[in-house]
Design an enzyme around this catalytic site. Structure first.
Site, PDB file in Angstrom:
ATOM      1  N   ASP A  83       0.857  -1.190   0.000  1.00 36.29           N
ATOM      2  CA  ASP A  83       0.000   0.000   0.000  1.00 36.29           C
ATOM      3  C   ASP A  83       0.892   1.237   0.000  1.00 36.29           C
ATOM      4  O   ASP A  83       2.117   1.126  -0.059  1.00 36.29           O
ATOM      5  CB  ASP A  83      -0.927  -0.011   1.234  1.00 36.29           C
ATOM      6  CG  ASP A  83      -0.158   0.161   2.545  1.00 36.29           C
ATOM      7  OD1 ASP A  83       1.086   0.217   2.522  1.00 36.29           O
ATOM      8  OD2 ASP A  83      -0.816   0.243   3.594  1.00 36.29           O
ATOM      9  N   ASP A 124       1.390   4.751   2.371  1.00 34.29           N
ATOM     10  CA  ASP A 124       0.988   5.330   3.653  1.00 34.29           C
ATOM     11  C   ASP A 124       1.367   6.806   3.744  1.00 34.29           C
ATOM     12  O   ASP A 124       2.475   7.183   3.364  1.00 34.29           O
ATOM     13  CB  ASP A 124       1.693   4.583   4.801  1.00 34.29           C
ATOM     14  CG  ASP A 124       1.511   3.078   4.719  1.00 34.29           C
ATOM     15  OD1 ASP A 124       0.448   2.590   5.098  1.00 34.29           O
ATOM     16  OD2 ASP A 124       2.449   2.390   4.256  1.00 34.29           O
ATOM     17  N   ASP A 157      -3.280   4.351   2.950  1.00 37.53           N
ATOM     18  CA  ASP A 157      -3.605   4.672   4.345  1.00 37.53           C
ATOM     19  C   ASP A 157      -3.286   6.132   4.626  1.00 37.53           C
ATOM     20  O   ASP A 157      -2.188   6.599   4.305  1.00 37.53           O
ATOM     21  CB  ASP A 157      -2.765   3.813   5.318  1.00 37.53           C
ATOM     22  CG  ASP A 157      -3.178   2.349   5.323  1.00 37.53           C
ATOM     23  OD1 ASP A 157      -4.312   2.040   4.888  1.00 37.53           O
ATOM     24  OD2 ASP A 157      -2.366   1.511   5.779  1.00 37.53           O
TER      25      ASP A 157
HETATM   26  P1  8DG Z   1       4.313  -2.421   2.921  1.00 37.01           P
HETATM   27  O1  8DG Z   1       3.072  -1.620   2.952  1.00 37.01           O
HETATM   28  O2  8DG Z   1       5.323  -1.900   1.966  1.00 37.01           O
HETATM   29  O3  8DG Z   1       4.047  -3.860   2.724  1.00 37.01           O
HETATM   30  O4  8DG Z   1       5.031  -2.320   4.358  1.00 37.01           O
HETATM   31  P2  8DG Z   1       4.851  -1.201   5.446  1.00 37.01           P
HETATM   32  O5  8DG Z   1       4.521   0.108   4.811  1.00 37.01           O
HETATM   33  O6  8DG Z   1       6.018  -1.237   6.344  1.00 37.01           O
HETATM   34  O7  8DG Z   1       3.631  -1.750   6.283  1.00 37.01           O
HETATM   35  P3  8DG Z   1       2.177  -1.146   6.592  1.00 37.01           P
HETATM   36  O8  8DG Z   1       1.324  -2.307   6.979  1.00 37.01           O
HETATM   37  O9  8DG Z   1       1.676  -0.309   5.481  1.00 37.01           O
HETATM   38  O10 8DG Z   1       2.358  -0.278   7.892  1.00 37.01           O
HETATM   39  C1  8DG Z   1       3.250   0.814   7.952  1.00 37.01           C
HETATM   40  C2  8DG Z   1       3.746   0.968   9.342  1.00 37.01           C
HETATM   41  O11 8DG Z   1       2.746   1.530  10.164  1.00 37.01           O
HETATM   42  C3  8DG Z   1       4.137  -0.361   9.983  1.00 37.01           C
HETATM   43  O12 8DG Z   1       5.485  -0.312  10.326  1.00 37.01           O
HETATM   44  C4  8DG Z   1       3.335  -0.457  11.228  1.00 37.01           C
HETATM   45  C5  8DG Z   1       2.785   0.937  11.433  1.00 37.01           C
HETATM   46  N1  8DG Z   1       1.461   0.991  11.996  1.00 37.01           N
HETATM   47  C6  8DG Z   1       1.161   1.710  13.105  1.00 37.01           C
HETATM   48  N2  8DG Z   1      -0.154   1.562  13.421  1.00 37.01           N
HETATM   49  C7  8DG Z   1      -0.698   0.766  12.470  1.00 37.01           C
HETATM   50  C8  8DG Z   1      -2.004   0.272  12.260  1.00 37.01           C
HETATM   51  O13 8DG Z   1      -2.934   0.531  13.030  1.00 37.01           O
HETATM   52  N3  8DG Z   1      -2.201  -0.496  11.159  1.00 37.01           N
HETATM   53  C9  8DG Z   1      -1.182  -0.772  10.292  1.00 37.01           C
HETATM   54  N4  8DG Z   1      -1.446  -1.509   9.208  1.00 37.01           N
HETATM   55  N5  8DG Z   1       0.083  -0.333  10.485  1.00 37.01           N
HETATM   56  C10 8DG Z   1       0.327   0.421  11.558  1.00 37.01           C
HETATM   57  O14 8DG Z   1       1.995   2.366  13.712  1.00 37.01           O
HETATM   58 MN    MN Z   2       2.712   0.371   3.708  1.00 35.76          MN
HETATM   59 MN    MN Z   3      -0.378   0.663   5.545  1.00 32.59          MN
END
Ligand code: 8DG
Ligand code: MN
Ligand code: MN
Length: 373
Positions: free
Chosen positions: A205, A207, A297
């Site tokens: 995703d 963020d 997100d």
């Molecule tokens: P990706 O999307 O590239 O696969 O990896 P990412 O960007 O590291 O993972 P992510 O699932 O999009 O989450 C980004 C970061 O945000 C992750 O290190 C954990 C953190 N995070 C929070 N709170 C929350 C939450 O409520 N939900 C999610 N999904 N992640 C959170 O600090």
């Molecule tokens: Mn992510």
């Molecule tokens: Mn995310």
């Protein structure tokens, strides 16, 4: 093969926040297996082994070169007997029989498939598995299954959102979000977080964190952004969660990465023409739709919490986990996405930048691209 351990091995910390881990992973053959073992343990609700495999993978990711023999990992933290046995298998046979067994396991396969759907966690996946369901098609045709709104979107856009988002696509999404946010509030503060801030080439995703320079002004911002995305005809799905943040309840003792800020989990429609390098490109005629769905997100903390939220949402998950453990075990402090509380001084420490937080913790600053733990 030179089996002498890298000179830096003696200095490798057990905490990811005291290691520098870029996206360049010299030990992928080991870490991929460790991560599969961790996932399998998670499906079996074996929390201890799951954490142990994730920590082992994380330590290996931080090494400056590939491990060629077991001697080279002597003295490294977080590598237990189980992990070492798996590594020995890989070093000797080029593969791990244990992980191959897991890959063939019917339950593992089904749970992995089900949890790959947006909105489906291990609990729901397990429930479906127990009902004898094995494929996504079976779930969609089973009359007694009630999917929630998020899961329906997950199935509807499955082929798109299970496909990795490229850096170019993330950049294009960033342009859309930036334009939308600044059209509403020219002075809004917007930052890319998550894996793309850490320099990853691909992600699941994109963020973002957004806030306003004046406290309280961020309150209606996210709903405005959502409306504006809707007006542009690019909002395919939106799950908005209002803020439940309460300053009087600080510090929180929650020991995970959940937070109370207003946020939304979106699926956006991205036109291929907006992606750098894809403009005017001749694509496969079977893929002539000209757009794809992307998971996005957005999180909107109040500005005085911005640094904590940025640190938390930049990740990686393992890096954040170890920061919180380090804070508690080594500094008697509680860290979460909202605040840093000093238990000895009985007060919350202020921070306007990530550097401030590292300094409060007595840690050397680790750049975002070095947090791929
Ligand atoms: P990706 O999307 O590239 O696969 O990896 P990412 O960007 O590291 O993972 P992510 O699932 O999009 O989450 C980004 C970061 O945000 C992750 O290190 C954990 C953190 N995070 C929070 N709170 C929350 C939450 O409520 N939900 C999610 N999904 N992640 C959170 O600090
Ligand atoms: Mn992510
Ligand atoms: Mn995310």
């Amino acid at each position: 093969v030179n089996c002498s351990p890298p000179t830096a091995v003696a200095n490798v910390s057990q905490y990811a926040c005291q290691r520098r881990t870029t996206t360049e992973n010299h030990n992928k053959i080991f870490t991929d297996v460790m991560e599969e073992l961790a996932e399998s343990s998670e499906f079996n609700e074996s929390k201890g082994p799951c954490l142990a495999f994730r920590q082992a993978a994380s330590v290996l990711k931080s090494l400056p070169s590939a491990v060629h023999c077991l001697k080279a990992i002597q003295g490294l933290p977080c590598l237990g007997e189980h992990t070492k046995a798996v590594m020995e298998e890989i070093l000797t046979f080029g593969r791990s029989f244990k992980v191959e067994e897991i890959r063939c396991d019917e339950r593992y396969q089904a749970l992995k498939l089900f949890t790959s759907v947006f909105g489906v966690g291990p609990k729901t996946a397990e429930k479906w598995y127990r009902r004898g369901l094995r494929s996504l098609q079976e779930i969609l045709t089973e009359p007694n299954i009630q999917l929630n709104r998020m899961q329906r979107a997950g199935f509807l856009y499955y082929s798109d959102i299970s496909k990795a988002v490229s850096k170019a696509e993330a950049k294009a999404v960033g342009c859309i979000i930036e334009e939308t946010v600044h059209w509403i509030a020219p002075d809004a503060i917007l930052a890319l977080t998550g894996g793309f801030r850490r320099g990853k080439e691909y992600g699941h995703d994109v963020d973002f964190l957004l806030t306003m320079p004046e406290m309280g002004k961020e309150e209606g911002l996210l709903l405005h952004v959502i409306d504006r995305l809707k007006d542009q005809g690019i909002l395919l799905y939106c799950d908005y969660q209002g803020s439940t943040f309460d300053v009087s309840k600080l510090p929180s003792c929650r020991f995970e990465d959940m937070d109370c800020f207003q946020k939304c989990f979106l699926i956006l429609r991205l036109e291929q023409g907006q992606v750098e390098g894809e403009r005017g490109l001749q694509r496969d005629p079977g893929d002539s739709r000209g757009w794809r769905a992307v998971r996005v997100d957005l999180v909107a903390p109040p500005v005085d919490r911005y640094a904590f939220a940025l640190l938390g949402w930049t990740g990686s998950r393992q890096f954040g986990r170890d920061l919180r453990t380090f804070a508690q075990k080594e500094r008697q402090m509680l860290l979460d996405n909202h605040a840093l509380y000093d238990k000895t001084k009985k007060l919350c420490l202020l921070a306007t930048t990530e550097e401030d937080i590292f300094a409060h913790l007595g840690l050397e600053y680790v750049e975002p691209w070095q947090r791929n733990a």
